[in-house]
Design an enzyme around this catalytic site. Structure first.
Site, short mmCIF file in Angstrom:
data_model
loop_
_atom_site.label_atom_id
_atom_site.label_comp_id
_atom_site.label_asym_id
_atom_site.label_seq_id
_atom_site.Cartn_x
_atom_site.Cartn_y
_atom_site.Cartn_z
N ASP A 454 32.90 55.32 41.37
CA ASP A 454 34.15 54.76 40.88
C ASP A 454 33.81 53.54 40.03
OD1 ASP A 454 36.60 53.51 40.50
OD2 ASP A 454 37.34 53.95 42.51
N HIS A 455 34.11 53.62 38.73
CA HIS A 455 33.72 52.54 37.82
C HIS A 455 34.50 51.26 38.07
CE1 HIS A 455 31.21 51.31 34.63
NE2 HIS A 455 31.09 52.48 34.06
N ARG A 456 35.53 51.32 38.91
CA ARG A 456 36.27 50.10 39.24
C ARG A 456 35.51 49.21 40.22
NH1 ARG A 456 41.68 52.87 41.36
NH2 ARG A 456 40.02 54.03 42.45
N CYS A 458 32.10 48.98 40.60
CA CYS A 458 30.84 48.45 40.09
C CYS A 458 30.62 48.93 38.66
CB CYS A 458 29.66 48.86 40.97
SG CYS A 458 29.28 50.63 40.91
#
Length: 484
Positions: A454-456, A458
């Site tokens: 999940d790019h949110r 890290c």
């Protein structure tokens, strides 16, 4: 004097509001003991055997196999204090016009069509007690009844006919879903000749009967039909209801379509996949790693005696060590509070393929377990998953998932994150490949590792560092000694 008590579907926990009847474990007229499992139901989380709190004789059952029941709805009634089998009038499942068929004189209690159609002997189905989805039709007794109502030569079309009804036993139907479809379209199953083995009525037979009736209605009413009503279920200009029109929309498709309900565990998984794709901005990075030394280390561990250590357990141990170094990935996103929640404990899920589909058992406190402990717990959970005996607590609240898709013989994948987790490590197959080792070309055991995150929670640097650490541990297992 016996007192009839009603047993309703109890609250199964985890906020679940309904369940699907998979298999009845008792029949009408059967004597049951207190706390004896009477029905197997499937929730969005797991298969559950529901015990009855009453002892006595079952006088009625409610719900066909395959039907959904809300929590609090009746499951069965029990004559408490009675030990004699119930008479033929004690049957409480369905009326004959719903496709049951009256039993012959002197045959004793009659159960629902769904109940008499459960168990072993189904084509393509599983034996009773396997914990798997029951597919097909009939016990051996039901098969004998079907043989007595075999259609005449040339049967196989599903146009309504005025064939003589069977002498006894239920109408040969492949599943309760077919009965429900017939009821929705007000069709009499006794007037349909099945195209399945031994006259079995399939879903396609009912759908063809619907289309045939619709075409006949269109020919009779086309000249006088001038308007269309917008109410659900109302007839259109061709004399068809909306459901019949949708059935005709699939008529031009090649072959015969099969419809599989998205409910129970399959439906819950589908909803998770949808939410994951809708809510999580995921990204994937991957790396090839030389697993030759890891395989050699495992051989040495198992040669030393004691409990065997599995390769999946070693990879799980590597995951927990990597998450200790990169705790950003052991997290979830609280959408309501707009916060990232980093979790202290690692509850490691691992994907397991079963006859009922993909499930993800969870190893609690995986960061506190040794390789031997992980091996034992993963073996226990895998066996429970295959037999349908996983509890709700063993399928929920994971924080990170390990997906070994290499068992399917594939090298790589970009899996969907197990919502609401933040990352998943994928492991491809380990195969011999040419590899530069210590400056020379050699044949090594190579595996592709992928991390979907999940790019949110890290950025790519953190995700890359996590994956590189995992790859280093695979290539040089001694790196793990730093975390012991």
């Amino acid at each position: 004097m016996a007192v009839v008590r009603e047993f309703t579907l109890p609250d199964l926990g985890e906020g679940l509001t309904e369940a699907t009847v998979v298999r009845w474990l008792v029949e009408v007229g059967e004597v049951v003991a207190v706390d004896q499992p009477v029905v197997e139901v499937e929730t969005a989380k797991a298969l559950v055997d529901v015990p009855c709190p009453y002892g006595g004789v079952v006088t009625a059952r409610f719900g066909d196999e395959g039907s959904e029941l809300p929590v609090g709805s009746p499951l069965l009634t029990v004559a408490v204090g009675s030990t004699a089998p119930a008479g033929p009038g004690a049957r409480g499942d369905r009326a004959p016009e719903e496709g049951m068929g009256e039993a012959g004189a002197g045959t004793g209690p009659t159960t629902s069509g769904a109940a008499s159609e459960s168990g072993a002997g189904k084509p393509g189905g599983a034996a009773e007690g396997s914990g798997n989805v029951l597919v097909g039709y009939g016990t051996s007794a039901a098969a004998a009844r079907r043989r007595r109502v075999r259609p005449a030569a040339g049967a196989g079309t599903a146009e309504p006919t005025r064939a003589q009804p069977p002498e006894e036993g239920p109408v040969p139907v492949i599943s309760p879903l077919v009965r429900r479809l017939a009821r929705e379209h007000d069709l009499d199953l006794r007037e349909i000749r099945g195209s399945g083995p031994e006259g079995l009525i399939l879903r396609t037979d009912v759908e063809r009967a619907v289309r045939a009736r619709s075409a006949a209605g269109a020919g009779a009413g086309a000249s006088g039909a001038t308007g269309v009503t917008g109410a659900p279920g109302a007839a259109d200009t061709y004399g068809m209801t909306g459901a019949e029109s949708r059935a005709l929309a699939y008529e031009g498709l090649p072959g015969e379509a099969e419809r599989i309900p998205l409910r129970g565990m399959r439906g819950a998984a589908a909803e998770k996949f949808r939410r994951s794709r809708q809510e999580i901005p995921d990204a994937t990075c991957w790396v090839d790693a030389d697993a030759t030394e890891l395989l050699a280390a495992r051989r040495e561990m198992n040669a030393a005696g004691g409990a065997k250590v599995s390769l999946l357990a070693l990879l799980a141990r590597i995951c927990t060590a990597a998450l200790a170094r990169y705790p950003q990935l052991n997290a979830t996103v609280d959408m309501a509070a707009n916060e990232i929640v980093r979790l202290s404990a690692v509850h490691l899920g691992f994907a397991a393929q079963t006859d009922r589909g993909l499930v993800v058992p969870v190893v609690r406190d995986a960061h506190r377990r040794t390789a031997e402990g992980l091996t034992a717990e993963m073996a226990r959970l895998t066996e429970a998953a295959r037999t349908g005996q996983l509890g709700l607590a063993e399928l929920t609240h994971g924080t990170f998932t390990l997906n070994n898709y290499g068992v399917f013989g594939v090298d790589g994948s970009t899996p969907i994150i197990n919502h609401p987790e933040a990352a998943m490590l994928g492991v491809g197959r380990i195969s011999a490949k040419p590899w530069v080792h210590e400056g020379e070309l050699a044949v090594r055991q190579v595996v592709q590792l992928s991390l979907t995150f999940d790019h949110r929670v890290c950025d790519g640097g953190t995700a890359g560092g996590f994956l590189r650490f995992v790859a280093d541990c695979v290539e040089r297992p001694a790196v793990l000694l730093r975390t012991v």
